[in-house]
Design a protein around this motif. Structure first.
Motif, PDB file in Angstrom:
ATOM      1  N   LYS A 166       0.821  -1.209   0.000  1.00 39.77           N
ATOM      2  CA  LYS A 166       0.000   0.000   0.000  1.00 39.77           C
ATOM      3  C   LYS A 166       0.856   1.261   0.000  1.00 39.77           C
TER       4      LYS A 166
ATOM      5  N   GLU B 224       1.791   6.496  -7.074  1.00 40.24           N
ATOM      6  CA  GLU B 224       0.735   7.417  -7.502  1.00 40.24           C
ATOM      7  C   GLU B 224       1.148   8.877  -7.329  1.00 40.24           C
TER       8      GLU B 224
ATOM      9  N   HIS C 139       0.950   4.059  -3.034  1.00 46.24           N
ATOM     10  CA  HIS C 139       0.741   5.492  -2.811  1.00 46.24           C
ATOM     11  C   HIS C 139       1.927   6.301  -3.337  1.00 46.24           C
TER      12      HIS C 139
ATOM     13  N   ALA D 172      -2.522   6.214   4.094  1.00 45.29           N
ATOM     14  CA  ALA D 172      -2.640   5.430   2.860  1.00 45.29           C
ATOM     15  C   ALA D 172      -2.507   3.933   3.100  1.00 45.29           C
TER      16      ALA D 172
END
Length: 92
Positions: A23, A30, A27, A44
Motif C-alpha cells: 500500500k 501514484e 501510494h 494510505a
C-alpha cells in the motif's frame, strides 16, 4: 505493480511485499517525486481505526527499500529530513 493481483516486479524480478509495504509503494507510485509525510503514508497504508506511530513508517520504509533495492549506489526512496519520503527514479 499489478494492483488486482498484488504482484510487484522490479528490474525484471518479482518481489514479495507485505500488505503495508504494498500500500505504501502504491501510494508512492501514484505520487512520484512528491514528499509524502509519515502521517500521509499512515493514512494510505493502515486502517483509520488503528493507531500507528510515525516511527513505524520508518520500519516499513526500510523493508520496502530492501525489497526494491536497484543498485548499491542509488536508493529510489529519498528521505527528506523532517518531511517524509519521496519516490524518485534514477536519471540516466
Amino acid at each position: 505493480m499489478q494492483i488486482d493481483t498484488h504482484h510487484v516486479r522490479c528490474n525484471g524480478r518479482e518481489i514479495q511485499l507485505g500488505p503495508i509495504e504494498f500500500k505504501m509503494l502504491r501510494h508512492m507510485l501514484e505520487n512520484p517525486g512528491k514528499v509524502l509525510s509519515r502521517e500521509e503514508l499512515i493514512g494510505a497504508a493502515w486502517p483509520s481505526n488503528v493507531y500507528v506511530g510515525p516511527r513505524t513508517v520508518d520500519v516499513h520504509i526500510s523493508r520496502l527499500r530492501r525489497s526494491i533495492k536497484q543498485s548499491p549506489h542509488y536508493d529510489v526512496i529519498r528521505t527528506v529530513r523532517l518531511g517524509g519520503y519521496a519516490l524518485e527514479y534514477p536519471t540516466a
